[in-house]
Design an enzyme around this catalytic site. Structure first.
Site, PDB file in Angstrom:
ATOM      1  N   HIS A 111       0.792  -1.223   0.037  1.00  0.00           N
ATOM      2  CA  HIS A 111       0.081  -0.069  -0.029  1.00  0.00           C
ATOM      3  C   HIS A 111       0.938   1.236  -0.078  1.00  0.00           C
ATOM      4  O   HIS A 111       1.649   1.350   0.878  1.00  0.00           O
ATOM      5  CB  HIS A 111      -0.920  -0.019   1.275  1.00  0.00           C
ATOM      6  CG  HIS A 111      -1.972  -1.194   1.099  1.00  0.00           C
ATOM      7  ND1 HIS A 111      -2.479  -1.857   2.033  1.00  0.00           N
ATOM      8  CD2 HIS A 111      -2.809  -1.544   0.148  1.00  0.00           C
ATOM      9  CE1 HIS A 111      -3.309  -2.775   1.727  1.00  0.00           C
ATOM     10  NE2 HIS A 111      -3.467  -2.753   0.712  1.00  0.00           N
ATOM     11  N   GLU A 169       1.948   3.335   3.017  1.00  0.00           N
ATOM     12  CA  GLU A 169       2.493   2.875   4.209  1.00  0.00           C
ATOM     13  C   GLU A 169       3.982   3.042   4.156  1.00  0.00           C
ATOM     14  O   GLU A 169       4.659   1.915   4.161  1.00  0.00           O
ATOM     15  CB  GLU A 169       1.974   1.684   4.377  1.00  0.00           C
ATOM     16  CG  GLU A 169       0.329   1.377   4.571  1.00  0.00           C
ATOM     17  CD  GLU A 169      -0.462   0.132   4.430  1.00  0.00           C
ATOM     18  OE1 GLU A 169       0.336  -0.802   4.583  1.00  0.00           O
ATOM     19  OE2 GLU A 169      -1.708   0.238   4.388  1.00  0.00           O
ATOM     20  N   HIS A 209       2.907  -4.135   6.524  1.00  0.00           N
ATOM     21  CA  HIS A 209       1.842  -3.134   6.193  1.00  0.00           C
ATOM     22  C   HIS A 209       1.758  -2.208   7.460  1.00  0.00           C
ATOM     23  O   HIS A 209       2.553  -2.492   8.331  1.00  0.00           O
ATOM     24  CB  HIS A 209       0.333  -3.757   6.313  1.00  0.00           C
ATOM     25  CG  HIS A 209       0.254  -4.484   4.888  1.00  0.00           C
ATOM     26  ND1 HIS A 209      -0.656  -3.826   3.977  1.00  0.00           N
ATOM     27  CD2 HIS A 209       0.669  -5.602   4.491  1.00  0.00           C
ATOM     28  CE1 HIS A 209      -0.544  -4.642   3.027  1.00  0.00           C
ATOM     29  NE2 HIS A 209       0.305  -5.588   3.079  1.00  0.00           N
ATOM     30  N   GLU A 215       1.194  -5.237  10.784  1.00  0.00           N
ATOM     31  CA  GLU A 215       0.852  -4.156  11.031  1.00  0.00           C
ATOM     32  C   GLU A 215       1.422  -3.285  11.933  1.00  0.00           C
ATOM     33  O   GLU A 215       1.585  -3.608  12.902  1.00  0.00           O
ATOM     34  CB  GLU A 215      -0.834  -3.953  11.210  1.00  0.00           C
ATOM     35  CG  GLU A 215      -1.767  -4.670  10.303  1.00  0.00           C
ATOM     36  CD  GLU A 215      -2.070  -3.866   9.258  1.00  0.00           C
ATOM     37  OE1 GLU A 215      -1.599  -2.692   8.952  1.00  0.00           O
ATOM     38  OE2 GLU A 215      -2.909  -4.332   8.186  1.00  0.00           O
TER      39      GLU A 215
HETATM   40  O1  0X9 Z   1      -6.543  -4.636   4.641  1.00  0.00           O
HETATM   41  C1  0X9 Z   1      -5.389  -4.978   4.187  1.00  0.00           C
HETATM   42  O2  0X9 Z   1      -5.080  -5.053   3.215  1.00  0.00           O
HETATM   43  C2  0X9 Z   1      -4.351  -5.104   5.595  1.00  0.00           C
HETATM   44  N1  0X9 Z   1      -4.624  -3.879   6.276  1.00  0.00           N
HETATM   45  S1  0X9 Z   1      -4.256  -2.460   5.885  1.00  0.00           S
HETATM   46  O3  0X9 Z   1      -4.578  -1.502   6.842  1.00  0.00           O
HETATM   47  N2  0X9 Z   1      -2.406  -2.311   5.822  1.00  0.00           N
HETATM   48  O4  0X9 Z   1      -4.764  -2.242   4.754  1.00  0.00           O
HETATM   49  C3  0X9 Z   1      -4.700  -6.173   6.460  1.00  0.00           C
HETATM   50  C4  0X9 Z   1      -4.723  -7.487   5.798  1.00  0.00           C
HETATM   51  C5  0X9 Z   1      -4.718  -8.781   6.405  1.00  0.00           C
HETATM   52  N3  0X9 Z   1      -6.242  -9.348   6.327  1.00  0.00           N
HETATM   53  C6  0X9 Z   1      -7.102  -9.396   6.860  1.00  0.00           C
HETATM   54  N4  0X9 Z   1      -6.944  -8.605   8.347  1.00  0.00           N
HETATM   55  N5  0X9 Z   1      -8.266 -10.095   6.513  1.00  0.00           N
HETATM   56 ZN    ZN Z   2      -1.654  -1.909   4.048  1.00  0.00          ZN
END
Ligand code: 0X9
Ligand code: ZN
Length: 425
Positions: free
Chosen positions: A189, A192, A316, A386
């Site tokens: 992303h 980030e 992330h 994260e």
């Molecule tokens: O939504 C995402 O792609 C990730 N979070 S972010 O805030 N960096 O965008 C998390 C991906 C992990 N997957 C799940 N939590 N299902």
């Molecule tokens: Zn992300």
């Protein structure tokens, strides 16, 4: 959360929404909140003109509501007990009520930016943009010619190389190895940026300490790959004007002229089901088909050609979590032995970061992410970190702390990469 719930409660709770993303779920980890940046003027946010996104707070009780909101195209950034906040394109925002959601507050991205903008690069000059990232990788490679190979795993939609540093003194070039391998990735992303720093910090650390007995052992026995910027186009676009744009996706121009595919929804694992959207302008847009994007294609070919990969870390930000599969299914990993390994690795890593370990789908269900795909197609023990912080733009002071603890966690991951199943015994 649907309209059936007590609306009056929600409005009072909206103001108490989390100070950081996923706040209530972080297990009590509290970071000092950054000082409020001064309010910006119309002129300061001129560059966001034409950006139709809104920052909204929506009532949402649990992971099921959160998953539904992701599917409705919202990009969840902050999670409170009864609400979530994040970006959503206006067209999708206008459909939320009809889908049963209560929007408790909304502001255009321009209004949001006036309150939250921080300048770049002056304030955040310590962060590496694409050019500086490439230069640092080249320097690390030039300073350590016996241990490293720097190569591109493919090009982005705008033609930038996605660079990968291989650390393996015995095997140079791109030829796959029989040694157990670990793959660290950053910046799926764009906004980030801290993730790039952690990956670069890891590369620097391993090479600076290549003669320390422990690190030497990993260099002599493993095949280590670090690709700090998977989405350099998005990262560059995010800082192009000198002011942040909250760019999540890559830079594909979609048929409706909107920008970007969410690369972390574009992998071929239950592609574009829960927590992902078919709307091109959605922040969680999965693309027209799995692996439609050159960036994810590059990762696919890289991983596909390396059957020796045992572990993978995708950095992330933010919220101090360590997540493991499944992300796209709301069930625990069926393979009990693997689940034990994931849990033990997560415990091992979070002992250093103090982040909260959990199954990804306990946060929300989101299909098509890197880790589910790498685990389900290649059996790689794959994690999403994260990183810490309470904003995508946490300032330069956080870098050293985040690098230091995540390097320790990464070194732990290396320590079990030779045989992850030792942890299931
Ligand atoms: O939504 C995402 O792609 C990730 N979070 S972010 O805030 N960096 O965008 C998390 C991906 C992990 N997957 C799940 N939590 N299902
Ligand atoms: Zn992300």
């Amino acid at each position: 959360m649907k309209i059936t719930l007590h609306a009056f409660l929600l409005f009072s709770l909206a103001s108490a929404a989390a100070a950081g993303p996923f706040e209530q779920l972080r297990g009590g980890l509290e970071l000092p909140s950054a000082p409020e940046p001064s309010l910006k003027t119309e002129a300061d946010i001129q560059y966001l003109q034409g950006d139709s996104r809104y920052w909204v707070t929506v009532a949402a009780d649990d992971k099921y509501d959160r998953t539904a909101l992701l599917s409705a195209g919202m990009d969840i950034v902050e999670i409170g007990k009864y609400t979530v906040s994040g970006f959503i394109a206006k067209v999708e925002m206008d459909q939320l009520a009809a889908k049963g959601f209560i929007v408790t507050s909304r502001q255009s991205i321009q209004e949001y930016a006036k309150k939250h903008l921080k300048d770049f690069p002056a304030a955040d000059a310590a962060y590496h943009n694409y050019k500086e990232t490439v230069e640092l990788l080249q320097k690390l490679a030039a300073d350590n010619p016996a241990e490293t190979t720097l190569f591109s795993i493919g090009k982005t939609i705008e033609g930038r190389d996605i660079w990968c540093l291989r650390i393996n003194p015995a095997e140079k070039g791109e030829t796959p190895s029989a040694r157990p391998a670990a793959f660290f990735m950053g910046n799926h992303h764009g906004r980030e940026h801290l993730t790039n720093e952690v990956a670069l910090g890891l590369a620097s650390h391993l090479l600076a300490r290549k003669n320390d007995p422990e690190i030497k052992k990993y260099l002599e026995t493993l095949d280590i790959y670090i690709a700090p910027m998977t989405n350099p186009d998005g990262a560059e676009y995010d800082i192009q004007t000198g002011k942040y744009r909250w760019q999540r996706k890559n830079m594909r121009i979609n048929p409706d002229k909107s920008i970007g595919v969410d690369l972390n929804r574009n992998y071929d694992s239950l592609w574009c089901q829960a927590g992902s959207s078919h709307y091109p302008n959605a922040e969680t847009y999965c693309g027209p088909y799995a692996f439609s994007e050159p960036e994810t294609q590059a990762v696919k070919s890289f991983v596909g050609a390396r059957k020796n990969l045992k572990t993978l870390m995708s950095y992330h930000s933010y919220s101090s979590l360590l997540l493991y599969p499944w992300a796209g299914k709301d069930v625990p990993l069926e393979n009990e032995k693997d689940r034990k390994v994931f849990e033990a690795m997560a415990k091992g890593m979070t002992a250093f970061t103090n982040y909260k370990p959990q199954q990804s789908s306990d946060l929300y269900v989101a299909t098509g992410d890197t880790t589910d795909w790498a685990y389900s197609t290649a059996g790689i023990f794959s994690f999403t970190t994260e990183l810490e912080g309470t904003t995508f733009y946490p300032g330069a002071a956080i870098i050293d702390k985040a690098v230091s603890k995540n390097v320790k966690a990464a070194v732990y991951l290396l320590s079990v990469t030779n045989d992850p199943y030792q942890l299931a015994k």
